[in-house]
Design a protein around this motif. Sequence first.
Motif, short mmCIF file in Angstrom:
data_model
loop_
_atom_site.label_atom_id
_atom_site.label_comp_id
_atom_site.label_asym_id
_atom_site.label_seq_id
_atom_site.Cartn_x
_atom_site.Cartn_y
_atom_site.Cartn_z
N SER A 70 0.50 -0.78 0.38
CA SER A 70 0.35 0.11 0.22
C SER A 70 0.64 1.42 0.13
CB SER A 70 -0.70 0.44 0.83
OG SER A 70 -0.12 -0.11 2.37
N ALA A 71 1.83 1.24 0.59
CA ALA A 71 3.10 1.89 0.66
C ALA A 71 4.41 2.04 0.33
CB ALA A 71 2.56 2.90 2.01
N CYS A 72 5.25 2.91 0.58
CA CYS A 72 6.40 2.76 0.38
C CYS A 72 6.75 2.18 2.21
CB CYS A 72 7.18 4.28 -0.08
SG CYS A 72 8.76 3.76 0.18
N ALA A 73 7.61 1.48 2.52
CA ALA A 73 8.25 0.87 3.82
C ALA A 73 8.91 2.27 4.37
CB ALA A 73 8.65 -0.25 4.23
N VAL A 74 9.45 2.92 3.74
CA VAL A 74 11.35 4.25 3.86
C VAL A 74 10.32 5.54 4.18
CG1 VAL A 74 12.84 4.50 3.00
CG2 VAL A 74 12.95 2.24 2.96
N THR A 75 9.45 5.59 3.63
CA THR A 75 8.68 7.26 2.76
C THR A 75 7.88 7.19 3.30
OG1 THR A 75 8.43 7.05 0.13
CG2 THR A 75 10.94 7.45 1.29
N GLY A 76 6.92 5.95 3.50
CA GLY A 76 5.54 5.89 3.58
C GLY A 76 4.69 6.70 2.49
N ALA A 77 5.61 7.11 0.94
CA ALA A 77 5.05 7.23 0.02
C ALA A 77 4.65 6.21 -0.58
CB ALA A 77 5.92 7.76 -1.46
N LYS A 78 2.98 6.81 -1.39
CA LYS A 78 2.39 5.93 -2.27
C LYS A 78 2.42 6.03 -3.38
CE LYS A 78 -1.41 5.22 1.42
NZ LYS A 78 -2.62 5.49 2.20
N THR A 114 10.61 -8.04 4.22
CA THR A 114 9.49 -7.64 5.23
C THR A 114 8.80 -7.88 3.95
OG1 THR A 114 9.46 -5.48 4.01
CG2 THR A 114 11.40 -6.19 6.30
N GLY A 115 8.35 -7.97 2.98
CA GLY A 115 7.45 -8.03 2.03
C GLY A 115 6.15 -7.13 1.72
N ARG A 116 7.22 -5.83 2.24
CA ARG A 116 6.22 -4.46 1.99
C ARG A 116 7.26 -3.46 0.71
NH1 ARG A 116 6.60 -0.47 7.35
NH2 ARG A 116 5.66 0.50 5.98
N ALA A 117 6.20 -2.60 -0.16
CA ALA A 117 6.64 -2.25 -1.04
C ALA A 117 8.23 -1.08 -0.48
CB ALA A 117 5.55 -1.49 -1.61
N VAL A 118 8.38 -0.79 -1.71
CA VAL A 118 9.79 0.15 -1.62
C VAL A 118 9.90 1.23 -2.99
CG1 VAL A 118 12.07 0.64 -1.63
CG2 VAL A 118 11.61 -1.34 -0.27
N SER A 119 9.70 2.47 -2.51
CA SER A 119 9.02 3.12 -3.94
C SER A 119 10.66 3.53 -4.13
CB SER A 119 9.44 4.53 -3.28
OG SER A 119 9.76 5.34 -2.97
N LEU A 173 13.08 -7.03 -4.63
CA LEU A 173 12.60 -7.55 -6.10
C LEU A 173 11.59 -6.07 -6.93
CD1 LEU A 173 10.76 -10.76 -3.25
CD2 LEU A 173 12.83 -10.47 -4.69
N PRO A 174 11.64 -7.36 -7.75
CA PRO A 174 10.63 -5.56 -8.66
C PRO A 174 8.86 -5.88 -7.95
CG PRO A 174 11.43 -7.36 -10.59
CD PRO A 174 11.97 -7.27 -8.33
N LEU A 175 8.43 -4.65 -8.25
CA LEU A 175 7.21 -4.82 -7.44
C LEU A 175 6.45 -4.98 -9.28
CD1 LEU A 175 4.31 -4.92 -5.96
CD2 LEU A 175 5.25 -1.99 -5.48
N PRO A 176 6.12 -5.79 -9.99
CA PRO A 176 5.09 -5.90 -11.21
C PRO A 176 3.33 -4.90 -10.53
CG PRO A 176 5.73 -8.05 -10.64
CD PRO A 176 6.50 -7.33 -9.65
N PRO A 177 3.13 -4.07 -11.51
CA PRO A 177 1.86 -3.65 -10.98
C PRO A 177 0.06 -4.55 -11.03
CG PRO A 177 2.90 -2.33 -12.66
CD PRO A 177 3.64 -3.43 -12.52
N VAL A 178 1.00 -5.39 -11.90
CA VAL A 178 -0.56 -6.19 -11.13
C VAL A 178 -0.57 -6.89 -10.09
CG1 VAL A 178 0.86 -8.09 -11.84
CG2 VAL A 178 -1.59 -8.32 -12.77
N LEU A 179 0.68 -7.11 -9.86
CA LEU A 179 0.01 -6.88 -8.06
C LEU A 179 -0.80 -5.96 -6.83
CD1 LEU A 179 3.68 -8.62 -6.42
CD2 LEU A 179 2.19 -10.17 -6.97
N ARG A 180 -0.48 -4.82 -7.23
CA ARG A 180 -1.39 -3.73 -7.13
C ARG A 180 -2.97 -3.66 -7.68
NH1 ARG A 180 0.41 0.60 -3.81
NH2 ARG A 180 -0.11 1.97 -5.21
N GLY A 181 -2.89 -4.45 -8.33
CA GLY A 181 -4.43 -4.75 -9.51
C GLY A 181 -4.18 -2.98 -10.10
N GLU A 182 -3.01 -3.13 -10.50
CA GLU A 182 -2.57 -2.22 -11.78
C GLU A 182 -2.33 -2.60 -13.09
OE1 GLU A 182 -2.07 1.57 -8.00
OE2 GLU A 182 -0.49 0.33 -9.50
N GLY A 183 -2.34 -1.94 -14.09
CA GLY A 183 -1.61 -2.14 -14.92
C GLY A 183 -2.27 -3.59 -16.40
#
Length: 239
Positions: A150-158, A168-173, A185-195
């Motif tokens: 849902s948000a970057c584990a480092v900056t909190g950005a969405k 940790t399994g958390r997103a990173v910007s 690991l790369p974050l494919p947009p489809v994992l977030r329901g996008e693209g």
Amino acid sequence: MEWRDEGILLAVRPHGETSAIVEAFCAEHGRHAGVVLGGVSRRMRPFLQPGVLAQLGWRARIDEHLGHYTVEPIRNRAAVALGDRLSLAGIGAVTALLSAVLPERAPHPRFYDQTNALLDLLGQGDVWPLAYLQWEMALLEELGFGLDLSACAVTGAKEGLAYVSPRTGRAVSRDGAGTYAPRLLPLPPVLRGEGEADAAAIGEALQVTEHFLKERLLPEGRELPAARDRLLSTLARQD
């Protein structure tokens, strides 16, 4: 001890000369095994197959025993999948993965319903691969290792989310990753329901879930079932 429950057959292996040990994912009793007398007979073999939905009766003298099953088929998904390479690979991956990672005799009723819903989509090649990806993510969530994208584990950005922390399994910007980007690991947009949700995007996303399935749900040194690799190969050919 005795109970009746609905269940999805996960694995069947011979036991003695005429019987079989059947492992099932049951609605109220979780992953549970039992002996089916005459389970290798010509009459019973067609519906003692992984993926079959059945009404099960289990009986044992005490709860700790393996016990015996009676099996009454409700829906023979194995028969429906014949001739459909993706459906056969899908049944194999789902049942083998559940057999490998579900704790024995621990109920997961909500996830049981999700698994039935996934298997009911077999044959719908336009929607099944994405549904399978979502199911793997639900499996991680069910067993306590859900991804937080849902948000970057480092900056909190969405916005600008591009990576997943393998620890940790958390997103990173991109901004938050900095010099650590090669370790993520790369974050494919489809994992977030996008693209796009084409075969290539889903295959890339399944590489991410594979990391967490292996690192979080399996004992150290143990590999994921080969049936899951066959599913990924089948999906790649679908592209």
